[in-house]
Write a protein that holds these residues in place. Structure first.
Motif, PDB file in Angstrom:
ATOM      1  N   THR A  67       1.408 -33.017  -3.301  1.00 28.60           N
ATOM      2  CA  THR A  67       1.788 -32.051  -2.255  1.00 28.60           C
ATOM      3  C   THR A  67       2.382 -32.679  -0.992  1.00 28.60           C
ATOM      4  O   THR A  67       2.748 -31.951  -0.071  1.00 28.60           O
ATOM      5  CB  THR A  67       0.568 -31.201  -1.840  1.00 28.60           C
ATOM      6  OG1 THR A  67      -0.461 -32.084  -1.355  1.00 28.60           O
ATOM      7  CG2 THR A  67       0.044 -30.388  -3.001  1.00 28.60           C
ATOM      8  N   HIS A  68       2.444 -34.011  -0.941  1.00 25.98           N
ATOM      9  CA  HIS A  68       3.062 -34.626   0.249  1.00 25.98           C
ATOM     10  C   HIS A  68       3.557 -36.031  -0.077  1.00 25.98           C
ATOM     11  O   HIS A  68       2.812 -36.842  -0.623  1.00 25.98           O
ATOM     12  CB  HIS A  68       2.055 -34.688   1.402  1.00 25.98           C
ATOM     13  CG  HIS A  68       2.656 -35.207   2.677  1.00 25.98           C
ATOM     14  ND1 HIS A  68       3.642 -34.528   3.371  1.00 25.98           N
ATOM     15  CD2 HIS A  68       2.445 -36.358   3.378  1.00 25.98           C
ATOM     16  CE1 HIS A  68       3.983 -35.218   4.446  1.00 25.98           C
ATOM     17  NE2 HIS A  68       3.292 -36.335   4.474  1.00 25.98           N
ATOM     18  N   HIS A  69       4.800 -36.290   0.287  1.00 31.41           N
ATOM     19  CA  HIS A  69       5.379 -37.603  -0.008  1.00 31.41           C
ATOM     20  C   HIS A  69       6.609 -37.823   0.862  1.00 31.41           C
ATOM     21  O   HIS A  69       7.162 -36.882   1.432  1.00 31.41           O
ATOM     22  CB  HIS A  69       5.784 -37.654  -1.489  1.00 31.41           C
ATOM     23  CG  HIS A  69       5.798 -39.041  -2.062  1.00 31.41           C
ATOM     24  ND1 HIS A  69       5.412 -40.143  -1.364  1.00 31.41           N
ATOM     25  CD2 HIS A  69       6.167 -39.507  -3.283  1.00 31.41           C
ATOM     26  CE1 HIS A  69       5.522 -41.224  -2.122  1.00 31.41           C
ATOM     27  NE2 HIS A  69       5.986 -40.861  -3.292  1.00 31.41           N
ATOM     28  N   HIS A  70       7.009 -39.096   0.955  1.00 32.37           N
ATOM     29  CA  HIS A  70       8.309 -39.450   1.543  1.00 32.37           C
ATOM     30  C   HIS A  70       8.905 -40.478   0.593  1.00 32.37           C
ATOM     31  O   HIS A  70       8.659 -41.681   0.723  1.00 32.37           O
ATOM     32  CB  HIS A  70       8.147 -40.053   2.948  1.00 32.37           C
ATOM     33  CG  HIS A  70       7.278 -39.223   3.848  1.00 32.37           C
ATOM     34  ND1 HIS A  70       7.693 -38.030   4.379  1.00 32.37           N
ATOM     35  CD2 HIS A  70       6.007 -39.406   4.285  1.00 32.37           C
ATOM     36  CE1 HIS A  70       6.714 -37.519   5.121  1.00 32.37           C
ATOM     37  NE2 HIS A  70       5.686 -38.323   5.074  1.00 32.37           N
ATOM     38  N   LEU A  71       9.657 -39.974  -0.374  1.00 28.46           N
ATOM     39  CA  LEU A  71      10.121 -40.848  -1.459  1.00 28.46           C
ATOM     40  C   LEU A  71      10.984 -42.002  -0.959  1.00 28.46           C
ATOM     41  O   LEU A  71      10.946 -43.103  -1.518  1.00 28.46           O
ATOM     42  CB  LEU A  71      10.904 -40.014  -2.483  1.00 28.46           C
ATOM     43  CG  LEU A  71      10.034 -39.121  -3.378  1.00 28.46           C
ATOM     44  CD1 LEU A  71      10.859 -37.983  -3.970  1.00 28.46           C
ATOM     45  CD2 LEU A  71       9.378 -39.936  -4.502  1.00 28.46           C
ATOM     46  N   THR A 235       4.447 -29.272   7.462  1.00 28.35           N
ATOM     47  CA  THR A 235       4.597 -30.258   8.540  1.00 28.35           C
ATOM     48  C   THR A 235       3.382 -31.190   8.534  1.00 28.35           C
ATOM     49  O   THR A 235       2.405 -30.959   7.817  1.00 28.35           O
ATOM     50  CB  THR A 235       4.766 -29.568   9.917  1.00 28.35           C
ATOM     51  OG1 THR A 235       5.167 -30.539  10.887  1.00 28.35           O
ATOM     52  CG2 THR A 235       3.486 -28.902  10.388  1.00 28.35           C
ATOM     53  N   HIS A 236       3.487 -32.268   9.330  1.00 26.04           N
ATOM     54  CA  HIS A 236       2.330 -33.144   9.549  1.00 26.04           C
ATOM     55  C   HIS A 236       1.470 -32.556  10.657  1.00 26.04           C
ATOM     56  O   HIS A 236       2.000 -32.116  11.671  1.00 26.04           O
ATOM     57  CB  HIS A 236       2.788 -34.520  10.038  1.00 26.04           C
ATOM     58  CG  HIS A 236       3.551 -35.322   9.035  1.00 26.04           C
ATOM     59  ND1 HIS A 236       4.911 -35.428   9.052  1.00 26.04           N
ATOM     60  CD2 HIS A 236       3.132 -36.083   7.998  1.00 26.04           C
ATOM     61  CE1 HIS A 236       5.310 -36.225   8.070  1.00 26.04           C
ATOM     62  NE2 HIS A 236       4.244 -36.633   7.407  1.00 26.04           N
ATOM     63  N   LEU A 237       0.157 -32.603  10.521  1.00 25.06           N
ATOM     64  CA  LEU A 237      -0.689 -32.168  11.641  1.00 25.06           C
ATOM     65  C   LEU A 237      -2.060 -32.837  11.599  1.00 25.06           C
ATOM     66  O   LEU A 237      -2.631 -33.060  10.535  1.00 25.06           O
ATOM     67  CB  LEU A 237      -0.879 -30.648  11.639  1.00 25.06           C
ATOM     68  CG  LEU A 237      -1.200 -30.127  13.053  1.00 25.06           C
ATOM     69  CD1 LEU A 237       0.065 -29.903  13.864  1.00 25.06           C
ATOM     70  CD2 LEU A 237      -2.016 -28.836  13.012  1.00 25.06           C
ATOM     71  N   ALA A 272       0.224 -31.597   6.108  1.00 28.85           N
ATOM     72  CA  ALA A 272      -0.148 -32.931   5.628  1.00 28.85           C
ATOM     73  C   ALA A 272      -1.222 -33.519   6.534  1.00 28.85           C
ATOM     74  O   ALA A 272      -1.122 -33.422   7.761  1.00 28.85           O
ATOM     75  CB  ALA A 272       1.072 -33.837   5.619  1.00 28.85           C
ATOM     76  N   HIS A 273      -2.236 -34.089   5.930  1.00 28.32           N
ATOM     77  CA  HIS A 273      -3.331 -34.834   6.572  1.00 28.32           C
ATOM     78  C   HIS A 273      -4.497 -33.949   7.016  1.00 28.32           C
ATOM     79  O   HIS A 273      -5.525 -33.949   6.385  1.00 28.32           O
ATOM     80  CB  HIS A 273      -2.831 -35.736   7.707  1.00 28.32           C
ATOM     81  CG  HIS A 273      -1.768 -36.684   7.247  1.00 28.32           C
ATOM     82  ND1 HIS A 273      -2.036 -37.673   6.330  1.00 28.32           N
ATOM     83  CD2 HIS A 273      -0.446 -36.751   7.508  1.00 28.32           C
ATOM     84  CE1 HIS A 273      -0.919 -38.319   6.057  1.00 28.32           C
ATOM     85  NE2 HIS A 273       0.060 -37.780   6.750  1.00 28.32           N
ATOM     86  N   GLY A 274      -4.375 -33.248   8.145  1.00 29.25           N
ATOM     87  CA  GLY A 274      -5.461 -32.353   8.567  1.00 29.25           C
ATOM     88  C   GLY A 274      -6.787 -33.073   8.743  1.00 29.25           C
ATOM     89  O   GLY A 274      -7.817 -32.653   8.207  1.00 29.25           O
ATOM     90  N   VAL A 323       0.199 -38.286  -2.187  1.00 26.15           N
ATOM     91  CA  VAL A 323       0.215 -39.750  -2.151  1.00 26.15           C
ATOM     92  C   VAL A 323       0.812 -40.234  -0.830  1.00 26.15           C
ATOM     93  O   VAL A 323       0.661 -41.391  -0.469  1.00 26.15           O
ATOM     94  CB  VAL A 323       0.977 -40.370  -3.347  1.00 26.15           C
ATOM     95  CG1 VAL A 323       0.317 -40.027  -4.653  1.00 26.15           C
ATOM     96  CG2 VAL A 323       2.432 -39.951  -3.348  1.00 26.15           C
ATOM     97  N   ASP A 324       1.470 -39.327  -0.106  1.00 29.05           N
ATOM     98  CA  ASP A 324       2.107 -39.621   1.184  1.00 29.05           C
ATOM     99  C   ASP A 324       3.147 -40.717   1.015  1.00 29.05           C
ATOM    100  O   ASP A 324       3.493 -41.095  -0.086  1.00 29.05           O
ATOM    101  CB  ASP A 324       1.070 -39.991   2.245  1.00 29.05           C
ATOM    102  CG  ASP A 324       1.641 -39.843   3.660  1.00 29.05           C
ATOM    103  OD1 ASP A 324       2.737 -39.277   3.814  1.00 29.05           O
ATOM    104  OD2 ASP A 324       0.994 -40.290   4.615  1.00 29.05           O
ATOM    105  N   GLY A 325       3.657 -41.183   2.108  1.00 29.63           N
ATOM    106  CA  GLY A 325       4.774 -42.127   2.056  1.00 29.63           C
ATOM    107  C   GLY A 325       4.434 -43.389   1.304  1.00 29.63           C
ATOM    108  O   GLY A 325       3.338 -43.917   1.398  1.00 29.63           O
TER     109      GLY A 325
HETATM  110 ZN    ZN Z   1       3.719 -37.975   5.710  1.00 36.69          ZN
END
Ligand code: ZN
Length: 458
Positions: A67-71, A235-237, A272-274, A323-325
């Motif tokens: 659900t969150h990544h920066h390929l 978004t990131h928060l 993302a994150h929370g 997995v995020d960035g």
């Molecule tokens: Zn991110």
């Protein structure tokens, strides 16, 4: 169109991830044209199928959902000057390198990252791309071309940054864009690519990088545009304590209050994150049905903190995994991420905080809810045939008593067979859709070039 049918029979262990959390032994799954028609176990007469897979040595579960990544960050993995930094310093170090990205970088980074995801059992991935260096082409279009080529279900999110250093923002001017230009491109991408139909292989969402890297007006305009087109918001928060301090000093508000003020505290948002929410904020998120992309590896790597996952889930938030960035993890291994989620929550809240089944639900059906999908994430008639199969004969599983527990308690394995929309994308542990070797050769070359060019050029 002729019917394509597929039968997986004699499955050692089949994890349905349905509402009852059923696990079947000696099971089968039958699909037609990418849709599951039957699942079961026992001695039922099985339908004939164009393709038959013998599952006797495999545990099969719904394809994992990222659900969150920066390929693009696969090109700056383990970059030494940022290896030990916390978030804001890590970003400042990497922005000048990322400012050199172009279409080729975006495409090859996406192929390499998606290959890694597929091989780890992931069938659907989101990506948050928010860097658009001037004059470097259409980077999200390049990612979409990569997803189509490799055969992964894709939820690209059109990110944005519009507040540069002159307005007190973090990113350099070379990577921020005008807000009209951002909105025009969001609309273009939705019109060109977004497919809302069941079984869709591509859905677009809108994703300003964070409420403090764009203006409140752009946050509001993004929400209006998303709702006009029926697409989701991301978004990131609440990633770091620094973010709390920044928002309090700049806006006189905590990040969640800022988010609510711009109309984002709604069920069509996932964050993302929370991590840094207080109890009252967790309840507000739950009441609104906001989704959370929990990113345990990245949060540990950058020392950001531990998200209150049990409280968020109890409050009513769908909590998926990201997995995020790839430069803050630095991996795109979804099964490993589920294992990290399990272990990290137990560090903070004790052994009963999260069960193996809970962590797997987050990696599948709850992740699907974050992305607004009810057609993937579980293996039931009417759902899409996205299936990850792990070989129980691997060295890491030898001696395991329970196959489901082994998935997360033993070392994270690579998938043996992977189906996306009923299509075999990985077989015998090898990608069937691209030549991995040649992609990785190009990827290594581009990464070396990006990392070695003098930083003064950007
Ligand atoms: Zn991110």
């Amino acid at each position: 169109m002729p019917t394509t049918s597929l039968l997986i029979k004699n499955i050692h262990t089949l994890v349905l991830m349905d509402a009852q959390n059923q696990v079947l032994r000696g099971a089968y799954l039958y699909a037609e044209n990418g849709e599951i028609r039957r699942v079961g176990s026992g001695t039922a007469r099985l339908p004939k199928a164009g393709r038959v897979i013998d599952g006797r040595h495999f545990i099969a579960l719904p394809g994992l959902v990222n659900t969150h990544h920066h390929l693009y960050q696969t090109l700056t993995r383990a970059y030494a000057p940022a290896a030990d930094a916390k978030l804001f310093d890590w970003l400042r170090t990497l922005y000048p390198i990322w400012a050199r990205l172009d279409e080729e970088c975006a495409e090859v980074a996406a192929l390499a990252g998606m290959a890694e995801l597929l091989l780890s059992g992931c069938t659907t991935t989101s990506d948050h791309h928010y860097l658009f260096p001037r004059g470097r082409g259409h980077l999200i279009d390049a990612q979409i071309a990569a997803a189509r080529r490799i055969g992964i279900r894709f939820h690209p999110t059109r990110g944005s940054m519009s507040v540069g250093p002159r307005q007190g923002g973090l990113p350099p001017d070379s990577v921020v864009q005008g807000e009209d230009q951002i909105l025009q491109d969001c609309e273009r991408l939705i019109g060109k690519y977004h497919d809302a139909a069941p079984g869709s292989m591509l859905r677009v969402a809108l994703a300003p990088c964070s409420p403090f890297s764009v203006s409140p007006e752009l946050m509001r305009a993004s929400a209006d545009l998303a709702r006009r087109h029926g697409v989701r918001l991301h978004t990131h928060l609440a990633e770091t304590r620094d973010e709390d301090a920044y928002c309090l000093s700049r806006f006189g508000k905590r990040p969640l209050d800022l988010l609510e003020e711009v109309g984002w505290l709604c069920g069509d948002t996932w964050l993302a994150h929370g991590i840094h929410f207080n109890r009252g904020e967790v309840n507000r998120l739950g009441r609104a049905g906001v989704g959370i992309a929990h990113c345990p590896s990245s949060n540990m790597r950058l020392g950001s903190g531990i998200a209150p996952v049990p409280a968020l889930r109890r409050a009513g938030c769908p909590v998926g995994l990201g997995v995020d960035g790839s430069a803050s993890n630095d991996s795109s291994h979804m099964l490993a991420e589920a294992r990290q989620a399990l272990l990290l929550q137990r560090v903070r809240y004790g052994a009963g905080a999260l069960s193996v089944a809970d962590a797997l639900r987050m990696a599948t059906v709850e992740g699907a809810r974050c992305l607004g999908r009810d057609d993937i994430g579980s293996l039931e008639p009417g759902k899409r045939a996205d299936v990850a199969m792990f070989d129980l004969r691997g060295a890491g599983y030898s001696g395991a008593g329970d196959a489901v527990s082994a998935l997360l308690l033993c070392a994270p394995a690579q998938v043996d067979t992977l189906l996306v929309e009923g299509r075999v994308v990985v077989e015998g542990g090898a990608l069937q859709t691209i030549s991995l070797e040649s992609i990785l050769r190009r990827h290594r070359k581009l990464a070396a070039k990006l990392q070695s060019e003098p930083r003064s050029r950007c």
